[in-house]
Design a protein around this motif. Structure first.
Motif, PDB file in Angstrom:
ATOM      1  N   UNK A 332       0.594  -1.231  -0.064  1.00 30.60           N
ATOM      2  CA  UNK A 332       0.123  -0.091  -0.039  1.00 30.60           C
ATOM      3  C   UNK A 332       0.906   1.410   0.048  1.00 30.60           C
ATOM      4  N   UNK A 333       2.109   1.114   0.403  1.00 34.05           N
ATOM      5  CA  UNK A 333       2.994   2.216   0.739  1.00 34.05           C
ATOM      6  C   UNK A 333       3.756   2.411  -0.603  1.00 34.05           C
ATOM      7  N   UNK A 334       3.665   1.462  -1.494  1.00 39.66           N
ATOM      8  CA  UNK A 334       4.290   1.463  -2.771  1.00 39.66           C
ATOM      9  C   UNK A 334       5.604   0.873  -2.923  1.00 39.66           C
ATOM     10  N   UNK A 335       6.082   0.162  -1.650  1.00 34.45           N
ATOM     11  CA  UNK A 335       7.356  -0.544  -1.573  1.00 34.45           C
ATOM     12  C   UNK A 335       6.960  -2.004  -2.250  1.00 34.45           C
ATOM     13  N   UNK A 336       6.884  -2.243  -3.526  1.00 30.81           N
ATOM     14  CA  UNK A 336       6.879  -3.382  -4.207  1.00 30.81           C
ATOM     15  C   UNK A 336       7.998  -4.478  -3.763  1.00 30.81           C
ATOM     16  N   UNK A 337       9.169  -4.035  -3.986  1.00 32.44           N
ATOM     17  CA  UNK A 337      10.305  -5.082  -3.712  1.00 32.44           C
ATOM     18  C   UNK A 337      10.285  -5.316  -2.159  1.00 32.44           C
ATOM     19  N   UNK A 338       9.894  -4.330  -1.281  1.00 29.19           N
ATOM     20  CA  UNK A 338       9.967  -4.807   0.025  1.00 29.19           C
ATOM     21  C   UNK A 338       8.798  -5.776   0.503  1.00 29.19           C
ATOM     22  N   UNK A 339       7.686  -5.617  -0.067  1.00 26.74           N
ATOM     23  CA  UNK A 339       6.557  -6.363  -0.118  1.00 26.74           C
ATOM     24  C   UNK A 339       6.904  -7.997  -0.780  1.00 26.74           C
ATOM     25  N   UNK A 340       7.429  -8.002  -1.599  1.00 27.25           N
ATOM     26  CA  UNK A 340       8.011  -9.283  -2.214  1.00 27.25           C
ATOM     27  C   UNK A 340       8.959  -9.843  -1.380  1.00 27.25           C
ATOM     28  N   UNK A 341       9.766  -9.168  -0.737  1.00 28.87           N
ATOM     29  CA  UNK A 341      10.851  -9.659   0.061  1.00 28.87           C
ATOM     30  C   UNK A 341      10.192 -10.430   1.345  1.00 28.87           C
ATOM     31  N   UNK A 342       9.065  -9.533   1.887  1.00 35.96           N
ATOM     32  CA  UNK A 342       8.580 -10.019   3.140  1.00 35.96           C
ATOM     33  C   UNK A 342       7.816 -11.110   2.790  1.00 35.96           C
ATOM     34  N   UNK A 343       6.637 -11.187   1.651  1.00 34.59           N
ATOM     35  CA  UNK A 343       6.033 -12.640   1.184  1.00 34.59           C
ATOM     36  C   UNK A 343       6.967 -13.544   1.136  1.00 34.59           C
ATOM     37  N   UNK A 344       8.218 -13.378   0.366  1.00 31.59           N
ATOM     38  CA  UNK A 344       8.923 -14.432   0.063  1.00 31.59           C
ATOM     39  C   UNK A 344       9.476 -15.282   1.375  1.00 31.59           C
ATOM     40  N   UNK A 356       1.920 -30.359  10.235  1.00 27.48           N
ATOM     41  CA  UNK A 356       0.899 -30.091  11.264  1.00 27.48           C
ATOM     42  C   UNK A 356       0.638 -28.721  11.679  1.00 27.48           C
ATOM     43  N   UNK A 357       1.768 -27.992  11.743  1.00 30.58           N
ATOM     44  CA  UNK A 357       1.886 -26.417  12.198  1.00 30.58           C
ATOM     45  C   UNK A 357       1.868 -25.405  11.218  1.00 30.58           C
ATOM     46  N   UNK A 358       1.624 -25.823   9.778  1.00 28.05           N
ATOM     47  CA  UNK A 358       1.852 -24.990   8.744  1.00 28.05           C
ATOM     48  C   UNK A 358       0.361 -23.918   8.689  1.00 28.05           C
ATOM     49  N   UNK A 359       0.408 -23.039   8.811  1.00 28.52           N
ATOM     50  CA  UNK A 359      -0.572 -22.144   8.777  1.00 28.52           C
ATOM     51  C   UNK A 359      -1.135 -21.805   7.097  1.00 28.52           C
ATOM     52  N   UNK A 360      -1.888 -22.957   6.688  1.00 25.44           N
ATOM     53  CA  UNK A 360      -2.193 -23.189   5.109  1.00 25.44           C
ATOM     54  C   UNK A 360      -2.805 -21.956   4.814  1.00 25.44           C
ATOM     55  N   UNK A 361      -3.743 -21.291   5.613  1.00 22.17           N
ATOM     56  CA  UNK A 361      -4.767 -20.240   4.886  1.00 22.17           C
ATOM     57  C   UNK A 361      -3.612 -19.170   4.436  1.00 22.17           C
ATOM     58  N   UNK A 362      -2.856 -18.696   5.565  1.00 19.24           N
ATOM     59  CA  UNK A 362      -1.863 -17.629   5.311  1.00 19.24           C
ATOM     60  C   UNK A 362      -0.709 -17.916   4.061  1.00 19.24           C
ATOM     61  N   UNK A 363      -0.424 -19.100   4.231  1.00 20.53           N
ATOM     62  CA  UNK A 363       0.403 -19.540   2.940  1.00 20.53           C
ATOM     63  C   UNK A 363      -0.049 -19.173   1.752  1.00 20.53           C
ATOM     64  N   UNK A 364      -1.336 -19.682   1.733  1.00 25.13           N
ATOM     65  CA  UNK A 364      -1.868 -19.575   0.291  1.00 25.13           C
ATOM     66  C   UNK A 364      -2.228 -17.825  -0.009  1.00 25.13           C
ATOM     67  N   UNK A 365      -2.424 -17.157   1.181  1.00 26.80           N
ATOM     68  CA  UNK A 365      -2.651 -15.793   0.838  1.00 26.80           C
ATOM     69  C   UNK A 365      -1.159 -14.961   0.428  1.00 26.80           C
ATOM     70  N   UNK A 366      -0.090 -15.567   1.119  1.00 28.35           N
ATOM     71  CA  UNK A 366       1.231 -14.913   0.648  1.00 28.35           C
ATOM     72  C   UNK A 366       1.527 -15.362  -0.669  1.00 28.35           C
ATOM     73  N   UNK A 367       1.055 -16.328  -1.182  1.00 27.56           N
ATOM     74  CA  UNK A 367       1.484 -16.831  -2.561  1.00 27.56           C
ATOM     75  C   UNK A 367       0.604 -16.327  -3.457  1.00 27.56           C
ATOM     76  N   UNK A 368      -0.504 -16.015  -3.082  1.00 23.93           N
ATOM     77  CA  UNK A 368      -1.585 -15.290  -4.144  1.00 23.93           C
ATOM     78  C   UNK A 368      -1.016 -13.548  -4.070  1.00 23.93           C
ATOM     79  N   UNK A 369      -0.489 -13.167  -2.955  1.00 28.62           N
ATOM     80  CA  UNK A 369      -0.160 -11.719  -3.249  1.00 28.62           C
ATOM     81  C   UNK A 369       1.043 -11.791  -4.007  1.00 28.62           C
ATOM     82  N   UNK A 370       1.971 -12.624  -3.662  1.00 29.90           N
ATOM     83  CA  UNK A 370       3.236 -12.715  -4.361  1.00 29.90           C
ATOM     84  C   UNK A 370       2.926 -12.775  -6.125  1.00 29.90           C
ATOM     85  N   UNK A 371       2.001 -13.518  -6.753  1.00 33.07           N
ATOM     86  CA  UNK A 371       1.517 -13.798  -8.063  1.00 33.07           C
ATOM     87  C   UNK A 371       1.037 -12.509  -8.282  1.00 33.07           C
TER      88      UNK A 371
END
Length: 376
Positions: A332-344, A356-371
C-alpha cells in the motif's frame, strides 16, 4: 474459554482424576507435541490415554463446562471399558477414529451411534456435534450441512447453536449456487432463532452472528448483512464491557474488529484496540489487530509500524500471519520490492515448519499476493 469456562467449579471436581495440560500449539517449543497430536481446529480438547498416549476423545471447538465434564468422563469410561451398548461402542470407535484424524470414517461412526442410540441416547448431543464437525474437517461441506439439518431438531441450547453455525458455514462453502442457496435457506431460520437462545457461549453466539451476516451478504441483502453485523458488534461490545480483566476483554477484539469492518464502521474499534496494546505489552495479537484496522482506515504507515511491533512477539505460525500483514502495508505504501521480500520470507518460513503446524490459509494468501505483485 480460559477466562469463562475452565474456572467453573464443575471442572474443579475432576482435578484429582485428570492431569490438565494447556498447550499453545503455535509456540515453537511445543512443536513436538503438535507433531504427535496434530490439531485441526482451535480450540481443541483431547483426552489422552496415559499408558500409550493415544487420543481416545477429541473435541474441536468451544464447549461449556458441562460438555467438558462429559467429554472427560466419556474418556474415563473408555479407559475402564466394560459392557457397552451398540451406540456406546460406535461412539467410542468414532472418538478413536477422530483421534487418529480419520474424519470421514469418524463421521460415519458418530452417525451410527446416533442411529443405534435413538432419541434417548445419553451421548446424542456430543455425537451430533462431533459428526458435523468431522464432516467439516473432512472437507465434505455438503454432508456437513445436510447432517446439521438432520440432527438440529433433537438439539437445544449450546449444542444446537454450534451445529447451526457449523452447518450454515458449510452451506456457504458449497460451490454449486443452487445447492448453496437451498442449504442456506434451510438452515438460516434455525440459526436466527438460536442467536438469542439461553445457555449459548459468547464465542458461539458470535459465530452465529458472523455466519448469519455472511448468509445475508451471499443472498445479496447488503442491508440485512449490515444490520446483523451491527447487532453482532453491539453484542460483542456488551461482552467486552463485562469482561473482568484486560486479557478477557481482548479476547473479543478480533471478533469486534470483523463485525465493525462488516458493518462499515471500522473506526469505532480504534480506541479499544489501542487500549488493548497498551494494557497487554508483550502480546502479539493487539498490534496485529491494530495493523488490520489501520489498513482498513487507509493508514498503511501505521499498519506497517503495528506489524513490526507484532513481529517482536509473534512466534511460530502466527509470524506468517504478521508477515503477510506487513507485506500488505508495504504494498500500500508503494514498496513493491519490500513487500515481495516479506512475502518470500513468509512462504519460506511457513513451509519450513512441521506439516501439522503450517498456517495453510496464510501461506495461500502469501503466494496469491506474490503472484499479484509479479504480474501487476
Amino acid at each position: 474459554m480460559r477466562a469463562y469456562v475452565l474456572p467453573d467449579r464443575r471442572l474443579q471436581k475432576l482435578a484429582g482424576r485428570f492431569v490438565w495440560l494447556d498447550i499453545d500449539t503455535e509456540k515453537p517449543k511445543n512443536a513436538a507435541f503438535v507433531e504427535k497430536f496434530p490439531i485441526d481446529a482451535w480450540p481443541s480438547i483431547l483426552v489422552v490415554n496415559p499408558e500409550d498416549e493415544r487420543v481416545i476423545v477429541r473435541w474441536a471447538g468451544t464447549a461449556t463446562a458441562e460438555q467438558i465434564e462429559r467429554i472427560a468422563l466419556d474418556g474415563e469410561r473408555q479407559l475402564r471399558a466394560g459392557k457397552a451398548s451398540r451406540a456406546e461402542e460406535a461412539l467410542a470407535r468414532a472418538d478413536r477414529l477422530l483421534g487418529e484424524r480419520k474424519h470421514a470414517e469418524a463421521a460415519a461412526a458418530y452417525r451410527e451411534a446416533l442411529a443405534a442410540g435413538g432419541k434417548s441416547f445419553e451421548g446424542r448431543e456430543r455425537a451430533s456435534e462431533a459428526a458435523v464437525q468431522a464432516l467439516s474437517m473432512a472437507g465434505d461441506s455438503a454432508g456437513c450441512a445436510r447432517v446439521a439439518r438432520e440432527v438440529l431438531p433433537g438439539l437445544r441450547g449450546a449444542s444446537a447453536a454450534r451445529v447451526a453455525a457449523q452447518g450454515l458455514s458449510c452451506a456457504l462453502e458449497l460451490e454449486d449456487a443452487t445447492a448453496r442457496a437451498a442449504e442456506v435457506a434451510a438452515l438460516e431460520p434455525t440459526a436466527r432463532r438460536l442467536v438469542d437462545a439461553r445457555g449459548v457461549l459468547a464465542d458461539d453466539r458470535s459465530w452465529l452472528y458472523d455466519t448469519l451476516s455472511s448468509a445475508r451478504a451471499e443472498a445479496g441483502d447488503e442491508a440485512g448483512a449490515k444490520a446483523l453485523a451491527r447487532r453482532w458488534l453491539a453484542f460483542l461490545d456488551g461482552e467486552a464491557r463485562r469482561a473482568p480483566t484486560p486479557l478477557a476483554r481482548s479476547a473479543f477484539d478480533g471478533q469486534r474488529l470483523q463485525a465493525a469492518l462488516r458493518c462499515g464502521e471500522p473506526e469505532r474499534m480504534l480506541p479499544a484496540l489501542v487500549a488493548s496494546e497498551r494494557e497487554l505489552p508483550g502480546e502479539y495479537v493487539p498490534p496485529t489487530n491494530l495493523g488490520v484496522l489501520y489498513l482498513a482506515l487507509g493508514r498503511p504507515a501505521d499498519a506497517l509500524g503495528a506489524a513490526d511491533r507484532a513481529l517482536a512477539f509473534a512466534e511460530g505460525p502466527r509470524r506468517i500471519r504478521v508477515l503477510v500483514l506487513r507485506a500488505e502495508a508495504q504494498a500500500k505504501l508503494g514498496d513493491r520490492p519490500g513487500a515481495r521480500a516479506t512475502l518470500e520470507r513468509a512462504v519460506q518460513d511457513g513451509e519450513a515448519m512441521p506439516e501439522p503446524a503450517r498456517p495453510r490459509g496464510y501461506l495461500r494468501k502469501a503466494k496469491k499476493l506474490l503472484g499479484e505483485l509479479g504480474t501487476s
